[in-house]
Scaffold this motif. Structure first.
Motif, short mmCIF file in Angstrom:
data_model
loop_
_atom_site.label_atom_id
_atom_site.label_comp_id
_atom_site.label_asym_id
_atom_site.label_seq_id
_atom_site.Cartn_x
_atom_site.Cartn_y
_atom_site.Cartn_z
N VAL A 1 -9.96 12.73 3.38
CA VAL A 1 -10.37 11.41 3.71
C VAL A 1 -11.94 11.76 3.96
O VAL A 1 -12.86 11.19 3.75
CB VAL A 1 -9.41 11.95 5.47
N ALA A 2 -12.17 13.07 3.57
CA ALA A 2 -13.81 13.69 4.16
C ALA A 2 -14.03 13.56 2.71
O ALA A 2 -14.79 12.64 2.16
CB ALA A 2 -14.10 14.82 4.46
N ARG A 3 -13.40 13.94 1.99
CA ARG A 3 -14.33 13.65 0.18
C ARG A 3 -13.67 11.88 -0.09
O ARG A 3 -14.58 11.90 -1.03
CB ARG A 3 -13.33 14.18 -0.96
N LEU B 1 -4.37 8.85 4.98
CA LEU B 1 -5.68 8.58 4.73
C LEU B 1 -6.29 7.83 5.80
O LEU B 1 -7.62 7.98 6.33
CB LEU B 1 -6.28 8.34 2.78
N ASP B 2 -5.59 6.45 5.28
CA ASP B 2 -6.45 5.16 6.43
C ASP B 2 -5.86 5.42 8.07
O ASP B 2 -7.07 5.38 8.79
CB ASP B 2 -5.88 3.79 6.39
N ALA B 3 -5.27 5.56 7.43
CA ALA B 3 -4.66 6.36 9.63
C ALA B 3 -5.77 7.96 9.97
O ALA B 3 -6.19 7.57 10.83
CB ALA B 3 -3.27 6.76 9.81
N GLU C 1 -8.39 8.57 8.89
CA GLU C 1 -9.86 8.59 8.96
C GLU C 1 -10.05 7.69 10.28
O GLU C 1 -11.01 8.33 10.77
CB GLU C 1 -10.27 6.86 7.48
N ARG C 2 -9.24 6.29 10.69
CA ARG C 2 -9.64 5.39 12.08
C ARG C 2 -9.13 6.88 13.59
O ARG C 2 -10.23 6.79 14.12
CB ARG C 2 -8.44 5.02 12.04
N LEU C 3 -8.45 7.74 12.78
CA LEU C 3 -8.07 8.87 14.32
C LEU C 3 -9.06 9.75 14.25
O LEU C 3 -10.06 10.24 15.04
CB LEU C 3 -7.05 9.38 14.04
N PHE C 4 -9.68 10.31 13.19
CA PHE C 4 -10.64 11.18 13.35
C PHE C 4 -12.14 11.07 13.69
O PHE C 4 -12.08 11.96 14.67
CB PHE C 4 -10.80 11.63 11.88
N ALA C 5 -12.06 9.49 13.63
CA ALA C 5 -13.19 9.22 13.74
C ALA C 5 -13.55 8.57 15.17
O ALA C 5 -13.91 9.21 16.45
CB ALA C 5 -13.86 7.74 13.37
N GLU C 6 -12.30 8.51 15.59
CA GLU C 6 -12.21 7.94 16.99
C GLU C 6 -11.78 9.44 17.65
O GLU C 6 -12.64 9.65 19.00
CB GLU C 6 -11.00 7.19 17.70
N MET D 1 0.84 -0.84 0.04
CA MET D 1 0.13 -0.28 0.06
C MET D 1 0.76 1.30 0.36
O MET D 1 1.45 1.09 0.65
CB MET D 1 -0.70 -0.36 0.96
N ASP D 2 0.56 2.27 -0.94
CA ASP D 2 1.15 3.15 -0.72
C ASP D 2 1.09 4.67 0.69
O ASP D 2 0.50 4.15 0.80
CB ASP D 2 0.92 4.13 -2.61
N THR D 3 2.06 5.17 0.86
CA THR D 3 2.24 6.03 1.83
C THR D 3 0.59 6.55 1.55
O THR D 3 0.82 7.10 3.33
CB THR D 3 3.12 7.31 1.53
#
Length: 187
Positions: A53-55, A8-10, A12-17, A1-3
């Motif tokens: 992330v939102a988009r 984006l994945d990280a 998304e997880r952290l903003f959600a939490e 997986m690219d940086t």
């Protein structure tokens, strides 16, 4: 997986939490296994990363909502309020991830301006198309009250997604929201 995707994945997880303010660039890069400069290189800033992330989360939902609206408008005549509500909230009920639902809650309710300022021309055009269809279906509402009710639809739907209730919950929500949208204007 690219940086970029890892960031984006990280994020998304952290903003959600943790929300926007509770999430540092360092936490995002640590979670992604990237160096601290990677956010600046790939996105420019934490705010631009939040917008990406939102988009990434909202674009597929908006695409489905747009297809639903197009289908209703192509059928001829003016769609009923309940049909417009179903077309709008249905794709939100199709979200199967609790994390995505929490992120949507963060986007809607986080006090950080950065979580609300990501909307661009595509999102504005989409919003305006729905508002126009709803305004035709509910001509007695002012633009401000209509927009308030649309935000209420989003809030009710996203909160319900935290503890999904299946098809029955979806029917309840659409019935409730159609009634709320159709209520007489406030004076």
């Amino acid at each position: 997986m690219d940086t970029r995707t890892q960031l984006l994945d990280a994020a998304e997880r952290l903003f959600a939490e943790r929300g926007y303010s509770g999430t540092s660039i360092r936490a995002i890069t640590n979670e992604a296994g990237a160096n601290l400069a990677a956010v600046g290189y790939h996105f420019g800033s934490k705010a631009d990363l939040a917008a990406a992330v939102a988009r990434r989360v909202i674009e597929p939902i908006n695409a489905a909502q747009g297809e639903n609206l197009d289908r209703l408008l192509a059928a001829g005549g003016e769609p009923a309020v309940a049909d417009l509500v179903e077309a709008f909230v249905g794709p939100l009920f199709d979200v199967r991830s609790a994390r995505t639902s929490r992120l949507l809650m963060t986007i809607l309710g986080d006090p950080a301006e950065e979580m609300r300022s990501w909307v661009g021309p595509v999102e504005a055009m989409f919003r305006d198309r729905y508002l126009a269809a709803l305004q035709r279906a509910l001509p007695g509402l002012s633009e401000q009250e209509l927009w308030f009710r649309v935000r209420g639809m989003l809030a009710v739907t996203v909160v319900d997604r935290i503890e999904p209730m299946g098809d029955e919950g979806r029917r309840w929500a659409v019935t409730f929201l159609a009634a709320a949208m159709s209520a007489p204007p406030m004076r």
